[in-house]
Write an enzyme that holds these catalytic residues in place. Structure first.
Site, PDB file in Angstrom:
ATOM      1  CB  SER A 145      44.062  48.127  39.585  1.00  0.00           C
ATOM      2  OG  SER A 145      43.519  49.482  39.685  1.00  0.00           O
TER       3      SER A 145
ATOM      4  CE  LYS B 170      46.675  51.629  41.066  1.00  0.00           C
ATOM      5  NZ  LYS B 170      46.219  50.408  40.627  1.00  0.00           N
TER       6      LYS B 170
END
Length: 831
Positions: free
Chosen positions: A670, A713
């Site tokens: 990611s 996040k």
């Protein structure tokens, strides 16, 4: 390009990619639910959102062929077994009630008890009927033996025996007279033959005075009388035995008159051929052992030798006539459904218990056969946990043997074989039990690969997924589930806004605005905790604020580590920049999953570039701190570079990438977009904005791809910016394909609404380049663009390398992490 042009490019792409508050969570009006409180909806009485799994379960339950047992995977929560049990019970209630099974004494092979199959409910009735027969026999036979008819017959036999005995004695007396002998009977019953002389008995001293011939004659006559007396005594004993036999036959006849109608009635009530045969054996055995009636009523003396003898003898004189009911369906409606919460060997397969006498000797009998849950569920369904069954000794092996053979053999549980007991081998019972085992998906795949028997025995898998589509029916199901918990556990009712908050929580758990989590175990915990906070407030209705308070409190209880990391970032121990620009540095985002809590953490990603051909060095990989997926992401970056910049000239790179101040394991791809932007910035010597954090994976063709944990996040970087001070320019770049996964906290949404924080959804690397650098991405050969500037820098590096040939002649150029031969460029002037 001047700063004004850069700002214009950045503003253009920002406006095109910026997300709005409506994009950041699901929109749901409490009024659309159609109720005010959960009192207005019916409680949920089935499993929702699992149509595929329920269809598979129904198929497996309906197919009664061998091997079509069911493995249920994917279910979570403490009540999953009870939920499956409820589903199975609804089906089982309409099915036929299975037969009973009993164990009885085997008169031919006592160590091999017989298994008899009886119609449902007949097992207990048979046991009680035989108990009643024994009671009748113990009561009625002594009464019959005291009746006048029995006394008359017995007196007649006694008189006949007396006459015959007297006749035999008279024969002996007559012979004695003929031999001139007298018969005397001593007090102890012994017969003495005394010689006569002139009609008078001779005493001992007189006999001694006789001459030898006379004494020899007396001995001969005494011997003859003794032999005759012996013959007559033997005949008398035969007559006595005959009389006793005739008396026993009379007693037997009286007992037969009592037993025959009773056994005939039992056979009529239980019309089973095998049972009728066994009952006939029971009747005959009873008639042959009527003496036990006397033993049953004898008085105990209590002396030690007798106590020892009694301890060695069996305690039940009627053992052979007992019935051990091992499967009783007299109170079962439909097919039995058994939930085995502790699938040990004994609990599943039963056992043969034993007794220990005074001498330590083990003994057992067929009445000590104890059934297990497989036998009690025969003809129905048994639910158990697969992992529990696997960790119990011998269980899995015996379970496979039972399911493959279709027979259950109950034996004594001896895992180490250390006990020695009387051998007892009960007759196996045919088994038609449908097994339903619950376990994880990983365990299912493991067994499929490692145990070939598993796929033959569990041919149906009911795979329960973690989520379902979010629609009005799903909203209604959530409300009904809440209503069920409220009623079952006596909780406060929930209003519609509280239900909306729980629906939003379900979408957050599913990480998708269009989905809802169906892991109702977690939802049930939220309901209980919200009820707790509402009661503490002293209200009688759970509202949206109580649900939000529950979620905040759950985070607060678990966020000690996350708070400590934020503290380290704020004080500067962990260096994170949220303002300004830097070359070769960008804020990447990762997720720390602690099991019960996950949070996002920004990490400083940096790149270092120099002249060389060593390729891209992944410092985490070189330090053994990265996983294979992360390493794959790095290799994809090299593919992007080749695809973008190596079409017309060789690609020579010497660079390194790392996560600064990261000392643990790194996995996943990611951060590959952040790593790519960082590397491109270092190569092109173009600074990147530090007020923007980046997440997303990259394809070799420059597409930004979806990643996991996007909500955590974003919120992690927002918390850092909030503590350091929101400037109004900060935000996060995320993949466009992740927008549907956004279910953010209200404070983040409010900051976006007030333009204090921003989110941008990207589809390509070029969009991120323009947002982070302010330069147009452009194309190679297009002046004033980022790609043209970077390509020029790569050509400069290549030229410098070509001016320094390697030993052995022609220079080489390295692509990627390995040295790969490239076409040799033409020599420069002067070489």
């Amino acid at each position: 390009m001047d700063s004004h042009d850069s700002a214009s490019v950045s503003s253009t792409v920002a406006a095109r990619c910026r997300l709005h508050p409506a994009d950041l969570t699901l929109a749901l009006d409490p009024g659309e639910l159609g109720f005010a409180t959960t009192d207005d909806v019916e409680p949920l009485d089935t499993i929702f959102g699992q149509e595929r799994a329920l269809r598979a379960l129904e198929f497996g339950l309906g197919l009664r062929h061998r091997g079509y047992n069911v493995y249920v995977s994917g279910m979570t929560g403490t009540g999953k077994k009870q939920l499956i049990q409820h589903l199975v019970e609804k089906r089982a209630a309409a099915e036929t009630t299975p037969d009973d099974w009993v164990y009885v004494y085997n008169f031919d092979e006592p160590d091999r008890p017989l298994a008899l199959r009886l119609p449902s409910g007949h097992g207990i009735r048979l046991r009680d009927s035989l108990e009643q027969i024994l009671d009748r026999l113990r009561h009625d036979l002594p009464v019959a033996l005291k009746a006048k008819d029995f006394d008359t017959e017995r007196d007649r036999l006694a008189a006949t025996f007396g006459q015959r005995s007297e006749g035999l004695f008279n024969q002996l007396v007559e012979r004695a007279k003929e031999l001139d002998m007298l018969i005397r009977r001593l007090p102890n019953g012994v017969l003495v033959f005394v010689p006569l002389k002139e009609g008078k008995p001779l005493e001992g001293d007189e006999v001694d005075k006789l001459d030898p011939e006379e004494r020899a004659d007396i001995d001969r006559r005494q011997t003859e009388l003794g032999e005759l007396a012996g013959e007559l005594m033997a005949r008398q004993q035969e007559m006595s035995h005959q009389v006793r036999t005739e008396i026993q036959e009379i007693v037997r006849g009286f007992a037969r008159g009592i037993l025959e109608p009773l056994f005939a009635q039992v056979k009529k009530e239980h019309p089973v051929e095998a049972l009728a045969t066994w009952l006939t054996r029971v009747q005959e055995h009873l008639l042959d052992h009527l003496d036990r009636l006397q033993e049953d009523h004898r008085e105990e003396t209590g002396d030690l030798p007798k106590a020892l003898r009694a301890a060695m003898e069996r305690e039940d004189p009627w053992l052979e006539y007992r019935v051990n009911v091992v499967t009783d369906n007299s109170h079962t409606q439909g097919a039995p459904v058994i939930l085995e919460t502790s699938p040990t060997y004994k609990n599943l397969f039963g056992t043969v218990e034993h007794d220990v006498n005074l001498f330590g000797r083990l003994s057992t009998n067929f009445t000590r056969i104890k059934p297990g849950s497989i036998l009690r569920a025969n003809g129905g369904y048994l639910i158990a946990d697969m992992e529990d069954a696997l960790i119990e000794p011998l269980v899995w092996k015996q379970l496979k043997r039972t399911l493959k053979s279709g027979q259950l053999l109950t034996d004594m549980y001896e895992p180490l074989g250390l006990l020695s007991t009387t051998a007892l081998k009960p007759e196996p019972i045919p088994i038609d039990t449908k097994m339903i085992l619950l376990g994880s998906a990983n365990l299912y795949y493991l067994l499929q690969h490692l145990d070939p028997d598993f796929s033959e025995l569990f041919k149906v898998r009911a795979d329960f997924g973690p989520e379902t589509s979010r629609n009005s029916a799903a909203h209604r199901a959530y409300a009904r589930f809440i209503a069920r918990q409220v009623r079952v556990e006596g909780l406060l009712r929930f209003d519609a806004p509280a239900v909306v908050e729980l629906i939003r929580f379900g979408a957050r758990e599913a990480a998708n605005q269009g989905k809802l989590s169906v892991e109702f175990g977690i939802l049930a915990d939220i309901i209980r905790e919200a009820n707790h906070w509402a009661r503490l407030e002293g209200v009688d209705l759970v509202g949206a604020k109580h649900v939000r308070q529950t979620l905040e409190e759950r985070i607060y209880r678990s966020e000690r580590i996350a708070t400590k990391i934020l503290e380290l970032i704020t004080e500067g121990t962990l260096r994170i920049s949220v303002e300004g620009t830097r070359v070769g540095q960008v804020n990447g985002l990762s997720v720390w999953d602690l099991g019960d809590y996950a949070f996002g953490r920004p990490s400083r990603v940096t790149a270092s570039v120099g002249v060389g051909q060593e390729g891209i060095v992944n410092i985490e990989r070189e330090s053994d701190l990265s996983g294979s997926t992360h390493d794959k992401g790095m290799l994809i970056l090299e593919g992007y570079l080749r695809n973008q910049y190596a079409r017309h000239h060789p690609l020579a790179i010497s660079a390194s990438l790392t996560f600064e101040q990261s000392y643990g394991w790194i996995e996943g791809d990611s951060a590959s977009s952040a790593e790519l932007y960082c590397l491109l910035s270092a190569l092109a010597e173009v600074p990147l904005r530090q007020d923007i954090a980046v997440t997303g994976s990259v394809s070799q063709h420059g597409e930004i791809q979806a990643v996991g944990g996007v909500n955590d996040k974003i919120e992690g970087f927002f918390d850092v910016c909030r503590l350091k001070g929101l400037t109004g320019t900060q935000g996060v770049c995320l993949p466009r394909s992740n927008v549907r996964h956004l279910v953010l906290r209200p404070d983040v949404i409010d900051a976006v609404r007030e333009h204090r924080f921003h989110l941008w959804a990207l589809e390509t690397v070029d969009e991120g380049i323009e947002l982070l650098t302010g330069l147009p991405a452009g194309e190679i050969g297009q002046e004033g663009t980022f790609h043209q500037r970077l390509d020029q820098r790569l050509q400069q590096i290549l030229s410098l390398l070509q001016e320094q040939p390697v030993a052995g002649g022609a220079p080489r150029v390295r692509v990627g992490p390995a040295v790969t031969p490239q076409p040799t460029p033409p020599p420069l002037p002067g070489q």
